[in-house]
Structure formats: structure tokens, C-alpha cells
Scaffold this motif. Structure first.
Motif: not given
Length: 110
Positions: A1-30
Motif C-alpha cells: 500500500m502506497e504511503q506518503d508522509i507529510n514533511i516540511k522543507i524550507t528552501d534557501r529563500d526562507g519559503v516553507q513548503h509542505s509536501i507529500e513524500a512517497p515512502t515506497d520509492m526508496a527516495m532520499n530527502l535530497m
């Protein structure tokens, strides 16, 4: 079952992005930062996620449990600029379901 998690990433301009990151694709944060284009192309993950550059350095601001830092990540951070106590390399943080609520700030470009 696909499960996305909610994470917040503040970019280098200081803008915060709330995104859904997939946990089933073996992705890393970068890779998540790259796929959402939260940093200009060519400024993050320059070494391809081998812990050989610090272009994906980020500051972890939530108390989310993360995998322990390995020797190569520690060695790279010891030579990087703008390193803080909560610095990690995004390429070394695999996205897993228990990272729900992770909050990070991208470190300034070196």
C-alpha cells in the motif's frame, strides 16, 4: 500500500513548503527536494547522493527519529560550510513512513 508522509522543507529563500513524500520509492530527502524543484538545478545533489559533497546539507528542526549518521556523512559534514549541530546530508536520509512530520531547512549554498 502506497504511503506518503507529510514533511516540511524550507528552501534557501526562507519559503516553507509542505509536501507529500512517497515512502515506497526508496527516495532520499535530497531526491525529494530535487523532484519538487525546491532548489535550483545543479545546486543540490551534485555528487549524485554519494555523500561526497555537501550540496544537500539541511538542518533538521523537528525531533523526528532519523537513521544514525554514518562515517562518510560525518566526514563530509566535518569539511562543509555552515554546519550546525542539527546538520545532515539529505542524500543520506531515506524517506520512511516513521518520518511523518519531518521538518528541515536547506542549508545555504556554499
Amino acid at each position: 500500500m502506497e504511503q506518503d508522509i507529510n514533511i516540511k522543507i524550507t528552501d534557501r529563500d526562507g519559503v516553507q513548503h509542505s509536501i507529500e513524500a512517497p515512502t515506497d520509492m526508496a527516495m532520499n530527502l535530497m531526491e525529494v527536494v530535487r523532484s519538487y524543484e525546491l532548489a535550483p538545478e545543479g545546486t543540490i545533489g551534485i555528487c549524485g547522493g554519494m555523500a561526497m559533497c555537501a550540496s544537500c546539507q539541511c538542518y533538521v528542526v523537528s525531533d523526528t527519529p532519523l537513521p544514525e549518521m554514518q562515517d562518510d556523512e560525518e566526514a563530509m559534514l566535518s569539511e562543509a560550510f555552515n554546519v550546525l549541530d542539527n546538520s545532515r546530508l539529505g542524500c543520506q536520509i531515506q524517506i520512511t513512513p516513521d518520518m511523518e512530520g519531518l521538518e528541515v531547512i536547506l542549508a545555504p549554498e556554499e
